[in-house]
Enzyme design. Sequence first.
Site, mmCIF file in Angstrom:
data_model
loop_
_atom_site.group_PDB
_atom_site.id
_atom_site.type_symbol
_atom_site.label_atom_id
_atom_site.label_comp_id
_atom_site.label_asym_id
_atom_site.label_seq_id
_atom_site.Cartn_x
_atom_site.Cartn_y
_atom_site.Cartn_z
ATOM 1 N N HIS A 155 31.039 -5.423 -25.430
ATOM 2 C CA HIS A 155 30.552 -6.737 -24.993
ATOM 3 C C HIS A 155 29.401 -7.181 -25.892
ATOM 4 C CE1 HIS A 155 27.066 -4.838 -22.473
ATOM 5 N NE2 HIS A 155 27.212 -4.270 -23.640
ATOM 6 N N ARG A 156 28.757 -8.322 -25.585
ATOM 7 C CA ARG A 156 27.494 -8.717 -26.201
ATOM 8 C C ARG A 156 26.432 -8.812 -25.110
ATOM 9 N NH1 ARG A 156 27.855 -9.791 -31.798
ATOM 10 N NH2 ARG A 156 25.666 -9.187 -31.559
ATOM 11 N N SER A 157 25.168 -8.817 -25.511
ATOM 12 C CA SER A 157 24.113 -8.862 -24.489
ATOM 13 C C SER A 157 24.108 -10.198 -23.748
ATOM 14 C CB SER A 157 22.754 -8.572 -25.114
ATOM 15 O OG SER A 157 22.498 -9.460 -26.176
ATOM 16 N N ASP A 176 21.886 3.543 -27.748
ATOM 17 C CA ASP A 176 21.962 2.568 -28.832
ATOM 18 C C ASP A 176 20.524 2.275 -29.226
ATOM 19 O OD1 ASP A 176 22.285 0.595 -30.655
ATOM 20 O OD2 ASP A 176 23.211 -0.867 -29.302
ATOM 21 N N GLN A 200 17.072 0.576 -27.443
ATOM 22 C CA GLN A 200 17.585 -0.589 -26.712
ATOM 23 C C GLN A 200 18.429 -0.215 -25.488
ATOM 24 O OE1 GLN A 200 19.212 -4.188 -28.962
ATOM 25 N NE2 GLN A 200 21.099 -3.269 -28.204
ATOM 26 N N GLU A 201 19.233 0.858 -25.614
ATOM 27 C CA GLU A 201 20.165 1.174 -24.523
ATOM 28 C C GLU A 201 20.237 2.671 -24.255
ATOM 29 O OE1 GLU A 201 23.918 -0.584 -25.661
ATOM 30 O OE2 GLU A 201 22.933 -2.449 -26.241
ATOM 31 N N LYS A 216 33.052 -5.578 -31.957
ATOM 32 C CA LYS A 216 32.661 -6.802 -31.251
ATOM 33 C C LYS A 216 33.438 -7.962 -31.857
ATOM 34 C CE LYS A 216 27.813 -5.547 -30.273
ATOM 35 N NZ LYS A 216 26.456 -5.511 -30.885
ATOM 36 N N ASP A 270 27.083 -0.221 -35.557
ATOM 37 C CA ASP A 270 27.211 -1.575 -35.013
ATOM 38 C C ASP A 270 26.724 -2.561 -36.083
ATOM 39 O OD1 ASP A 270 27.018 -3.968 -33.627
ATOM 40 O OD2 ASP A 270 25.510 -3.296 -32.205
ATOM 41 N N SER A 301 20.571 -8.825 -30.583
ATOM 42 C CA SER A 301 20.222 -8.007 -31.751
ATOM 43 C C SER A 301 21.381 -8.122 -32.740
ATOM 44 C CB SER A 301 19.971 -6.552 -31.345
ATOM 45 O OG SER A 301 21.064 -6.017 -30.651
ATOM 46 N N GLU A 316 21.596 -6.638 -19.894
ATOM 47 C CA GLU A 316 22.900 -6.000 -19.693
ATOM 48 C C GLU A 316 22.998 -5.329 -18.332
ATOM 49 O OE1 GLU A 316 23.887 -3.684 -23.160
ATOM 50 O OE2 GLU A 316 23.979 -5.479 -24.402
ATOM 51 N N LYS A 336 32.084 -0.297 -24.202
ATOM 52 C CA LYS A 336 30.661 -0.426 -23.847
ATOM 53 C C LYS A 336 30.502 -1.796 -23.215
ATOM 54 C CE LYS A 336 27.044 -1.382 -26.698
ATOM 55 N NZ LYS A 336 25.814 -1.249 -27.523
ATOM 56 N N GLU A 350 24.291 5.153 -31.267
ATOM 57 C CA GLU A 350 24.672 3.946 -31.994
ATOM 58 C C GLU A 350 23.459 3.416 -32.762
ATOM 59 O OE1 GLU A 350 26.392 1.065 -29.325
ATOM 60 O OE2 GLU A 350 25.778 -0.599 -30.621
ATOM 61 N N HIS A 354 16.375 -6.228 -25.487
ATOM 62 C CA HIS A 354 17.038 -6.650 -24.247
ATOM 63 C C HIS A 354 16.125 -6.589 -23.028
ATOM 64 C CE1 HIS A 354 21.222 -5.669 -26.117
ATOM 65 N NE2 HIS A 354 20.645 -6.718 -26.634
HETATM 66 P P1 PGA Z 1 23.690 -7.576 -28.829
HETATM 67 O O1 PGA Z 1 23.430 -6.110 -28.314
HETATM 68 O O2 PGA Z 1 24.885 -8.108 -28.170
HETATM 69 O O3 PGA Z 1 22.414 -8.255 -28.460
HETATM 70 O O4 PGA Z 1 23.864 -7.480 -30.339
HETATM 71 C C1 PGA Z 1 24.423 -5.176 -28.108
HETATM 72 C C2 PGA Z 1 24.354 -4.061 -29.087
HETATM 73 O O5 PGA Z 1 23.427 -3.975 -29.923
HETATM 74 O O6 PGA Z 1 25.240 -3.222 -29.082
HETATM 75 ZN ZN ZN Z 2 24.304 -2.010 -30.848
#
Ligand code: PGA
Ligand code: ZN
Length: 440
Positions: free
Chosen positions: A368-370, A245, A166-167, A340, A315, A42, A208, A391, A288, A158
Site C-alpha cells: 500500500h502507500r501511507s 521499514d 518508520q515502521e 508499489k 523500496d 516517504s 498507517e 504490506k 526494508e 508517518h
Molecule cells: P510511503 O510509505 O507510502 O509514504 O512511501 C510506505 C513505505 O515507505 O513503505
Molecule cells: Zn518503505
Amino acid sequence: MSTIESLQAVELLDSRGNPTVETTVRLRSGVEGSFLVPSGASVGAEEALELRDSDSPRYLGKGVQGVVRNIEQTISPVLCDLKEVDQEVLDQTLIELDGTERKTHLGANATLSVSGAFARAQANEQRIPLYQHLANWSNTADIRMPVPMMNVLNGGAHANNNIDVQEFMLVPVGMSDIASAVRCGAEIFQRLKELLSDDGHSTAVGDEGGFAPNLDSDRAALDFLIEAIERAGYQPGPDVVLALDCAATEFFESNSYVLKGQKKTLSGEQFIAYLQSLVRDYPIKSIEDGLAENDWTSWKSLTEKLGDDVQLVGDDIFVTNTKFLQRGIENGVANAILVKLNQIGTLTETLDVMRLAWSVGYNTVVSHRSGDTEDSFIADLAVGTGAGQIKTGSMSRSERISKYNQLLRMEAQVGHMKYCGLEEILIHRERDHTCGASSA
Ligand code: PGA
Ligand code: ZN
C-alpha cells in the site's frame, strides 16, 4: 480482449484528506471497472510522478483536476479509438502517450487509475474475481495468500514522535491461513494498546493505523512489540517475527544517518552495525530500506553482512522499476523488492518488475502507500500473482482494513488458500515461484 467505450475520472480524497483520482472504464459490453489511486509520503526520488495542480490554490496545490483532464481529454479518445485491447496493449498505449521516463506528462496517477480500472472492468466482464483475472493475466499457476506485514508502531515521516524507524511490523509466519494471521495481528494490536496505555503513552494512531507513542528508542518500540506478542498468547519467533521499514532515505543527510530520536549521527557502516545488533537481539527477519536510496555502496555491504539471514527489501532504491532492480541484482543489493503500483504507473510494468525479481530469487512484497484509499486492489494483486507477501498497514483505519477484509473474503469464498508463512520471507537463491521453492 475488450473494447473500451468511455473513461470517466473524478477527483476524490485519500486517507490523509488529500485529493486523488478515480477512473471508471466502461467497456462496449456495458461492464465497468474503477480504480482509486493511493499516495506516498516517504517518496523515492526516482518514482514516477504523481501529478498535482501545483499552480492552483485549491487543496493547497494538491488538486488533481489536471489529471482528470488528462484522463478524459487526452487518454480517453485514444483508448476509445482502439478496436480491441488487452492489458499489455492498454498499458503500452499509456506509456507511449505519456512519452517520458517518469510519466511527468500525464502523471503516473493518471496512467495507473486507467490501468487498474481496465483490469477490474475485464474481470467484471468475464464474471470472475479480480484475483482470478490477475492470475490468468500474469500466468500464475500458484495462487496463494500473502503473508501480511502489519505495521503496528509508526515513526519517521508517518508520525509526530521521536522514533527514527518508520515502521515496526508484525509478521505472523506461524499461522496456517489468513484468517488466523489477521486474528493474530488484531489480538496483538489490542494488547499493544493496553501496554502502551498502562505505561502512560498515547494510543493515537499514525498514517498507517499503527500507534505512534513518544518512545525514546527503536529498542523501546521492539520491547513493547515482544511483550504484546507474549501477552496475546503468541510466541515471538515461531508464531510471529518482526519486520522493520527504516525508510532510511528520510534521515540521510550529507552522507550520514542522522538519528534524531537517539541524538546520534552514524556512517553507513555504523548504521549497518546498529541494524546487526537489532537483528541479534530481536526476531527481526525482514528489513526494508535499511539504507538510503542513493547509498548503493552501503546497501551492498548490508546485503553481504545480513543478506543470508534477513530479507532485505528495496523500496526507495528500486521504486518498482526494472532498471533499478536490474542494477541492484548486478551489484548484489537487497534480496527482495517492495512493489508499489503508483511508483511505476501501470500494471504491466509492475508485473515486469515482479517477474524480474522472481527470475533471480528475489522476494516480492506488494505494498500500500501511507496515503491510501478504500480500494483493495492490492489484496487481489498479491493473491493473483502469488507475490508471497503483502504490506498493508496496521489493524485499524478502514483504508488498511479494507485490504485485510478483501483477503479474508477471498479465503472464505475459496474455502482455503495456501498460506506459506515463514517460507515466503526466507531468502530464495533459486526459485520456481511456488511455496517450498529451493532455498539456499
Ligand atoms: P510511503 O510509505 O507510502 O509514504 O512511501 C510506505 C513505505 O515507505 O513503505
Ligand atoms: Zn518503505
